[in-house]
Design a protein around this motif. Structure first.
Motif, PDB file in Angstrom:
ATOM      1  N   LEU A   1       0.968  -1.221   0.121  1.00 51.85           N
ATOM      2  CA  LEU A   1       0.098  -0.138  -0.309  1.00 51.85           C
ATOM      3  C   LEU A   1       0.838   1.194  -0.144  1.00 51.85           C
ATOM      4  N   HIS A   2       0.167   2.201  -0.558  1.00 53.93           N
ATOM      5  CA  HIS A   2       1.022   3.572  -0.651  1.00 53.93           C
ATOM      6  C   HIS A   2       1.452   4.068   0.515  1.00 53.93           C
ATOM      7  N   PRO A   3       2.587   4.331   0.901  1.00 48.27           N
ATOM      8  CA  PRO A   3       3.118   5.147   2.354  1.00 48.27           C
ATOM      9  C   PRO A   3       2.270   6.281   2.637  1.00 48.27           C
ATOM     10  N   LYS A   4       2.029   7.383   1.541  1.00 47.42           N
ATOM     11  CA  LYS A   4       1.337   8.115   1.902  1.00 47.42           C
ATOM     12  C   LYS A   4      -0.115   8.149   2.241  1.00 47.42           C
ATOM     13  N   ASP A   5      -0.578   7.087   2.148  1.00 45.39           N
ATOM     14  CA  ASP A   5      -1.968   6.958   2.742  1.00 45.39           C
ATOM     15  C   ASP A   5      -1.981   6.176   4.071  1.00 45.39           C
ATOM     16  N   PHE A   6      -0.691   5.938   4.616  1.00 44.08           N
ATOM     17  CA  PHE A   6      -0.705   5.126   5.673  1.00 44.08           C
ATOM     18  C   PHE A   6       0.516   5.551   6.632  1.00 44.08           C
ATOM     19  N   THR A   7       0.330   6.910   6.962  1.00 44.46           N
ATOM     20  CA  THR A   7       1.166   7.417   8.131  1.00 44.46           C
ATOM     21  C   THR A   7       2.670   7.285   7.891  1.00 44.46           C
ATOM     22  N   GLY A   8       3.057   7.549   6.414  1.00 46.64           N
ATOM     23  CA  GLY A   8       4.319   7.778   6.044  1.00 46.64           C
ATOM     24  C   GLY A   8       5.036   6.343   5.901  1.00 46.64           C
ATOM     25  N   THR A   9       4.320   5.107   6.266  1.00 43.87           N
ATOM     26  CA  THR A   9       4.685   3.695   6.486  1.00 43.87           C
ATOM     27  C   THR A   9       4.319   2.624   5.215  1.00 43.87           C
ATOM     28  N   LEU A  10       5.204   2.156   4.677  1.00 42.67           N
ATOM     29  CA  LEU A  10       5.226   1.246   3.572  1.00 42.67           C
ATOM     30  C   LEU A  10       4.508  -0.069   4.264  1.00 42.67           C
ATOM     31  N   VAL A  11       3.368  -0.416   3.797  1.00 39.37           N
ATOM     32  CA  VAL A  11       2.309  -1.620   4.515  1.00 39.37           C
ATOM     33  C   VAL A  11       2.420  -2.282   3.609  1.00 39.37           C
ATOM     34  N   GLU A  12       2.787  -3.718   3.881  1.00 38.61           N
ATOM     35  CA  GLU A  12       2.499  -5.015   3.108  1.00 38.61           C
ATOM     36  C   GLU A  12       1.260  -5.801   3.811  1.00 38.61           C
ATOM     37  N   LEU A  13       0.382  -6.253   2.913  1.00 37.91           N
ATOM     38  CA  LEU A  13      -0.572  -7.228   3.465  1.00 37.91           C
ATOM     39  C   LEU A  13      -0.380  -8.826   2.614  1.00 37.91           C
ATOM     40  N   GLU A  14      -0.421  -9.768   3.647  1.00 33.11           N
ATOM     41  CA  GLU A  14      -0.031 -10.952   3.188  1.00 33.11           C
ATOM     42  C   GLU A  14      -1.323 -11.750   3.487  1.00 33.11           C
ATOM     43  N   GLN A  15      -1.727 -12.283   2.576  1.00 29.28           N
ATOM     44  CA  GLN A  15      -2.954 -13.549   3.189  1.00 29.28           C
ATOM     45  C   GLN A  15      -2.465 -14.628   3.860  1.00 29.28           C
ATOM     46  N   ALA A  16      -2.937 -14.735   4.954  1.00 29.43           N
ATOM     47  CA  ALA A  16      -2.369 -15.698   5.933  1.00 29.43           C
ATOM     48  C   ALA A  16      -2.686 -17.094   5.806  1.00 29.43           C
TER      49      ALA A  16
END
Lengths: 134, 134
Positions: free
Chosen positions: B119-134
């Motif tokens: 996900l784009h860092p600018k949309d989440f508090t400057g943090t690069l977020v990865e989502l992983e299907q568990a």
């Protein structure tokens, strides 16, 4: 020596926007903001099944996270916190290894009411590491 | 929507030094380095009782973490990864909320062999977020 990852702390320039992102967009369990005047921050705890995210926003003059936000205006990950069983034993072992403990080297009482220390980022992969006695 | 914190990824300029810091100085459970040529990184998994730390080091030309290390020569936290049950449902909900998914928007197979999105860092508090299907 280190145990659980207690939390990941994210400094945010706009607390309401960050709360909305985590609560509404990511659907996480987000608590109400807590002012911590002794630490110069307002904290929002986000409870995940296995650990916590803590959103940090400056509170008052001279907040310890203001400099970080000046350098990172969009916000970003400020530190990670590992639990240790005995913070004085951990400190002594770290210092004997040549790692630098920030400040006086004496543990302070952190935002969770437990003794904490911070380690120099240059000694740990550019990452500010907090140790908290669990 | 988000579940467990799957891992915190730390980009490091000197893999041997970072391994020594985590294994010897911090006393953590550090595995052997694994080359992931499809992802342009060598990864070292550090197992904590409740989650993982992943040390990332560039592998080959055009590694996706080289730019980060150019900006952060000492290393630093590169991204955090949250687990989701259904990555396509998560993507659709995020995009409907206006959040930007990086790349084509189609999940790729990540270093754990599971579908992931960033996900784009600018949309989440400057943090690069990865989502992983568990």
């Amino acid at each position: 020596m280190i145990g659980r990852l207690n939390h990941v702390a994210i400094a945010v320039p706009d607390l309401d926007a960050a709360i909305a992102q985590y609560r509404d967009t990511l659907g996480a369990d987000v608590a109400a903001p807590q002012d911590e005047p002794d630490h110069g921050v307002t904290v929002v705890f986000i409870t995940l099944p296995n650990t916590k995210i803590e959103l940090l926003h400056p509170l008052g003059e001279g907040s310890p996270i203001q400099g970080f936000l000046d350098k990172n205006p969009s916000g970003g990950i400020h530190h990670i916190c590992y639990e240790v069983d005995d913070i004085l034993a951990a400190r002594d072992k770290l210092q004997a290894s040549g790692a630098r403990v920030l400040g006086s080297g004496e543990p302070k009482i952190g935002a969770h009411g437990k003794p904490v220390l911070f380690l120099h980022p240059k000694d740990f992969t550019g990452t500010l590491v907090e140790l908290e006695q669990a």
